[in-house]
Design an enzyme around this catalytic site. Structure first.
Site, mmCIF file in Angstrom:
data_model
loop_
_atom_site.group_PDB
_atom_site.id
_atom_site.type_symbol
_atom_site.label_atom_id
_atom_site.label_comp_id
_atom_site.label_asym_id
_atom_site.label_seq_id
_atom_site.Cartn_x
_atom_site.Cartn_y
_atom_site.Cartn_z
ATOM 1 N N HIS A 29 2.123 3.756 -9.045
ATOM 2 C CA HIS A 29 1.926 2.332 -9.328
ATOM 3 C C HIS A 29 3.101 1.777 -10.133
ATOM 4 O O HIS A 29 3.567 0.669 -9.876
ATOM 5 C CB HIS A 29 0.613 2.113 -10.087
ATOM 6 C CG HIS A 29 -0.603 2.495 -9.292
ATOM 7 N ND1 HIS A 29 -0.791 2.058 -7.996
ATOM 8 C CD2 HIS A 29 -1.672 3.279 -9.579
ATOM 9 C CE1 HIS A 29 -1.943 2.552 -7.542
ATOM 10 N NE2 HIS A 29 -2.485 3.305 -8.477
ATOM 11 N N ASP A 55 0.824 -1.214 0.000
ATOM 12 C CA ASP A 55 0.000 0.000 0.000
ATOM 13 C C ASP A 55 0.858 1.264 0.000
ATOM 14 O O ASP A 55 1.976 1.267 0.504
ATOM 15 C CB ASP A 55 -0.922 -0.027 1.237
ATOM 16 C CG ASP A 55 -2.081 0.954 1.111
ATOM 17 O OD1 ASP A 55 -2.354 1.417 -0.009
ATOM 18 O OD2 ASP A 55 -2.710 1.259 2.145
ATOM 19 N N ASN A 78 -11.113 -2.398 -5.047
ATOM 20 C CA ASN A 78 -10.359 -1.490 -5.922
ATOM 21 C C ASN A 78 -11.054 -1.268 -7.277
ATOM 22 O O ASN A 78 -10.756 -0.301 -7.980
ATOM 23 C CB ASN A 78 -8.922 -1.989 -6.160
ATOM 24 C CG ASN A 78 -8.015 -1.855 -4.952
ATOM 25 O OD1 ASN A 78 -7.100 -2.658 -4.754
ATOM 26 N ND2 ASN A 78 -8.238 -0.840 -4.121
#
Ligand code: IPE
Ligand code: IPE
Ligand code: MG
Length: 246
Positions: free
Chosen positions: A38, A21, A69
């Protein structure tokens, strides 16, 4: 002494799971788009996978995309999916070189077909690798997994394949996505959040938990070693007294 030398290779967690995370916050802190967070997160994935294989950890499970998500903005979901196909294509070499078998858990039918195709291909090509099993949790949610187990078992009872009396923990384990994996020994969550976010609820019943403030794209081998050293200092009692363990 460097951190890695403090690790007892006889006492490694057999199954390490990580909630990766903090990609978005990492990018925000740097004034970058979330997608760059990401992208940089995938570098940490590669480093961590290789470090775990080298140490001799048998099973590594990474939470890459949760059921929840899917509710993120479409652009972000699309970016994550593209990044996934790209990484799978790119890292097949790394998996082969390190003798790592790829596995996946989750409601895979919800994934776009190019991803599913790439995933199946890499799983097939690495199926005989034996040093470590790398499991990607994709479109994974623990409640959905358990709901699914209840449905399958109920159906078997209805069709007289098993009786209600036969249902036990082992039967439940055999119907989970993680059926071929051992229980989780150590769970790491990065980014300073102290929650499980619907990850492996059944499987972490007796796991050791390790939380770190480090954002996932900043996570290094040293952070991994730190978590393992902390794990190795703990006494896992499984409900017993300390004297019974010794
Ligand atoms: C983890 O980073 C990656 C996924 C959940 C896919 P986040 O995207 O959740 O990053 P933060 O929590 O917003 O910083
Ligand atoms: C958990 O992170 C899911 C993954 C790391 C894939 P989230 O960022 O989605 O979790 P919450 O929303 O902060 O609980
Ligand atoms: Mg997050």
């Amino acid at each position: 002494m460097s951190l890695i030398e403090s690790i007892n290779t006889e006492k490694l967690p057999n199954h390490l799971a990580i909630i990766m995370d903090g990609n978005g916050r990492w990018a925000k802190q740097k004034g970058l788009l979330r997608s760059l967070g990401h992208e940089n997160g995938t570098k940490s994935v590669k480093k961590t996978v290789e470090a775990c294989a080298k140490l001799g950890i048998g099973n590594l499970t990474l939470y890459a995309f949760s059921t929840e998500n899917w509710s993120r903005p479409k652009l972000e979901v699309d970016t994550l999916m593209k990044l996934l196909v790209h990484s799978l294509k790119k890292e097949l070499k790394t998996l082969q070189k390190n003798n790592i078998r790829l596995n996946s858990i989750g409601n895979l039918s919800k994934l776009p077909s190019p991803i599913l195709k790439e995933l199946d291909e890499v799983i097939e090509k690495t199926k005989n690798n034996s040093r470590m099993t790398l499991t990607l949790a994709l479109s994974y949610g623990s409640r959905e997994e358990l709901l699914n187990v209840v449905k399958i078992i109920s159906d078997k009872v209805k069709n007289n394949i098993i009786s209600v009396e036969d249902i036990n923990e082992s039967i439940i384990n055999q119907h989970l996505y993680t059926r071929n994996l051992p229980d989780v020994d150590l769970l790491i969550r990065t980014s300073g959040e102290h929650r499980i976010s619907n990850f492996l609820l059944w499987q972490i019943a007796y796991s050791e938990l390790f939380f770190t403030e480090v954002l996932w794209p900043d996570f290094t081998e040293e952070n991994l070693y730190e978590a393992i050293i902390s794990y190795q200092k703990r006494e896992r009692r499984f409900g017993k007294t300390s004297e019974q363990i010794k």
